[in-house]
Scaffold this active site. Structure first.
Site, mmCIF file in Angstrom:
data_model
loop_
_atom_site.group_PDB
_atom_site.id
_atom_site.type_symbol
_atom_site.label_atom_id
_atom_site.label_comp_id
_atom_site.label_asym_id
_atom_site.label_seq_id
_atom_site.Cartn_x
_atom_site.Cartn_y
_atom_site.Cartn_z
ATOM 1 C CE LYS A 227 100.142 102.520 -39.850
ATOM 2 N NZ LYS A 227 101.255 103.183 -39.008
ATOM 3 N NE ARG A 252 100.268 112.323 -39.330
ATOM 4 C CZ ARG A 252 99.218 111.575 -38.564
ATOM 5 N NH1 ARG A 252 99.102 110.127 -38.937
ATOM 6 N NH2 ARG A 252 98.425 111.927 -37.516
ATOM 7 C CD GLU A 277 106.593 104.957 -41.313
ATOM 8 O OE1 GLU A 277 106.546 105.054 -40.488
ATOM 9 O OE2 GLU A 277 105.898 105.120 -42.448
ATOM 10 C CE LYS A 406 95.115 104.729 -38.422
ATOM 11 N NZ LYS A 406 95.825 105.999 -37.763
#
Length: 549
Positions: A227, A252, A277, A406
């Protein structure tokens, strides 16, 4: 407008999700077009008015109320829309109440110089609740505890075979007042067709994973990837009806941020959509989030800026390719297609986020603690945790349970002293819920507190009530709506603040900036003199900088 105002008022006082859903569904069912469409736009945050801002509201009330009285009232109420709605003179009520559609279309079309007069006419024609709803519409902060997803779920409930995810799928190609959407849901029209060659596709989100949660799962059923500490984006590109290539970069939440990254848009020469990302890459190395912030929210993007802060996408997922929608495929298949896609691009502005190899959960936990030794290499300093995804999961809109998780690094913490407090908004407008906190530093006169951040969440409702009582009992000064709280070495309140990152900042008086600070614990047991010092935060920044090198 009165019906919409009544809906907002009911939603703001209704704590139960299902009851909120029922209220919105009944409103959409009983309200005709285009009124319900503009209401849906307001509830989903799809309305923005170029000239109607909070300053306009302040100017109008200044002409009709004593400024000192308004200041005192605003300080007491804590919400601009509510204060003005209550103080607006009510002796000029018109015979006609304007509909919501007239107000929305008028706010969009009225010239800036004519807007104060027209807004005043609307306010004169409405009652207190109507004025409050109109002013909330203008400020864009409804704060009624109903998310955009819940509003779309209420629309889906109008149909027999329409799921909330179906509404999410067609949503990006629609615009207020959404008449085609309502016709489709109610069975009187076709499903809206997307014509945008580079549309936004609603993202799939993950649930937080606690250390003990994953033990119930089979590790062979999951894949893991890093991440990255950047901004989640979606890059979409394709050809329009005239054969012209169109590329867009979406946040997002579905905001088109292409204008801020022209260097990246030029590199999106493919036909498809990727989820990834947004990072800054220099000499093949990911930079810190603090560096990325230099590219965010810029009104003008110069060649010097793009050269100094080159934008890059590290790709997680492939959503579409050459007109084929891949979201229904399992993750493993999309990953195979993604690897071939990225390899075929040979694009210096885009690379593949690597998978993290692990045999069992203990091995994955070790990788989380030491990314550099687990394959992240020189970019380990930009890793903020892990994404854990079921190998058979489709790319589903929203945050489905049991598919994506996550697993972030444990947050950093600091013990800081509460210095200032301000009322919140919406349900919190009567509570002092926004807190400024500081740590100790030395000067010629001895130790003093330096503000280092603000926090307005992380506590329970019960803890909020306790904090509010403390603020009211220990106020020593007032600056407009802000209260200064006693903060000496012997008297004060210590808060344990958790945060995700920290960096140097020339814009802050303390020289440091925290990322996502929140109240982790109220330290009733700790005297203010034992709170942390600024030097400890500066050492933490230095350690992170050295680790990144």
């Amino acid at each position: 407008m009165n019906r919409f105002a009544f809906l907002l008022d009911r939603l703001s006082y209704e704590p139960r999700r299902n009851a909120k859903l029922r209220l919105m569904t009944e409103y959409f069912r009983d309200t005709p077009d285009p009124e319900r469409g503009y209401a849906l736009a307001a509830l989903t945050g799809a309305l923005s008015f170029r000239h109607a801002k909070a300053g306009l509201i302040r100017g109008l009330i200044a002409e009709r109320a004593d400024p000192v009285l308004f200041g005192l009232s605003y300080d007491y109420v804590g919400d601009l829309a509510e204060t003005v709605a209550l103080m607006w003179p009510s002796d000029q009520r018109a015979n006609r109440t304007p509909p919501l559609s007239e107000i929305v279309e008028g706010l969009e079309a009225t010239a800036k110089l004519d807007l104060p007069r027209r807004l005043a006419q609307w306010l004169d024609a409405l009652d207190e609740t109507g004025r409050w709803a109109l002013l909330k519409l203008i400020t864009g902060s409804l704060r009624i505890g109903a998310s955009a997803r819940l509003a779309k779920t209420a629309v889906a409930a109008l149909g027999e075979d329409v799921a909330p995810d179906d509404v999410e799928q067609v949503w990006p190609g629609l615009a207020p007042p959404y008449e085609a959407l309502f016709a489709w849901v109610e069975g009187t029209g076709p499903r809206p067709a997307a014509t945008d060659p580079a549309p936004f596709r609603p993202p799939m989100l993950a649930h937080p994973l606690e250390d003990a949660d994953f033990r119930a799962f089979d590790p062979a059923a999951f894949a893991a990837e890093w991440k990255w500490d950047g901004i989640r984006v979606q890059a979409s590109a394709g050809r329009d009806a005239d054969g012209r290539h169109v590329a867009r970069l979406w946040s997002r939440s579905g905001e088109d941020v292409s204008a801020a990254f022209p260097d990246l848009i030029e590199a999106l020469t493919f036909d498809g959509a990727v989820d990834g990302e947004l990072l800054i890459l220099r000499d093949g190395r990911v930079q810190t989030f603090n560096v990325l912030q230099q590219r965010l929210n810029r009104k003008s993007v110069t060649p010097k800026l793009t050269a100094e802060f080159p934008a890059h996408i590290r790709v997680y997922d492939l959503l579409a390719e050459n007109g084929e929608d891949l979201r229904e495929l399992p993750f493993d298949e999309r990953r195979r297609r993604l690897e071939a896609f990225v390899a075929g691009q040979a694009n210096p502005r885009m690379d593949l986020s690597p998978l993290v190899a692990f045999d069992d959960w203990d091995g994955l936990a070790a990788a989380r603690l030491d990314p550099a030794a687990a394959g992240a290499g020189q970019d380990a300093g930009a890793v903020e945790g892990l994404m854990v995804k079921r190998r058979d999961s489709a790319y589903v809109v929203g945050r489905p349970k049991g598919l994506w998780f996550k697993w972030k690094h444990d947050p950093m913490t600091v013990d800081a002293v509460l210095m200032y407090a301000q009322r919140g908004h919406g349900k919190r407008s009567s509570f002092y819920s926004d807190y400024t906190f500081g740590v100790w530093t030395e000067d010629a006169d001895g130790p003093r507190l330096t503000p280092v951040g603000k926090a307005y969440f992380g506590f329970t409702d019960e803890e909020l009530a306790e904090l509010d009582r403390f603020v009211r009992k220990n106020t020593v000064n007032r600056f407009g709506p802000v209260r200064e709280v006693t903060h000496t070495e012997t008297v004060g309140l210590v808060l344990e603040i958790a945060f995700e990152g920290i960096a140097r900042s020339a814009r802050h008086k303390s020289g440091v900036a925290m990322r996502f600070p929140r109240v982790a614990r109220i330290r009733w047991d700790k005297p203010p003199a034992e709170a942390d010092r600024l030097e400890a935060l500066e050492r933490l920044i230095t350690e992170r900088e050295q680790a990144a090198e």
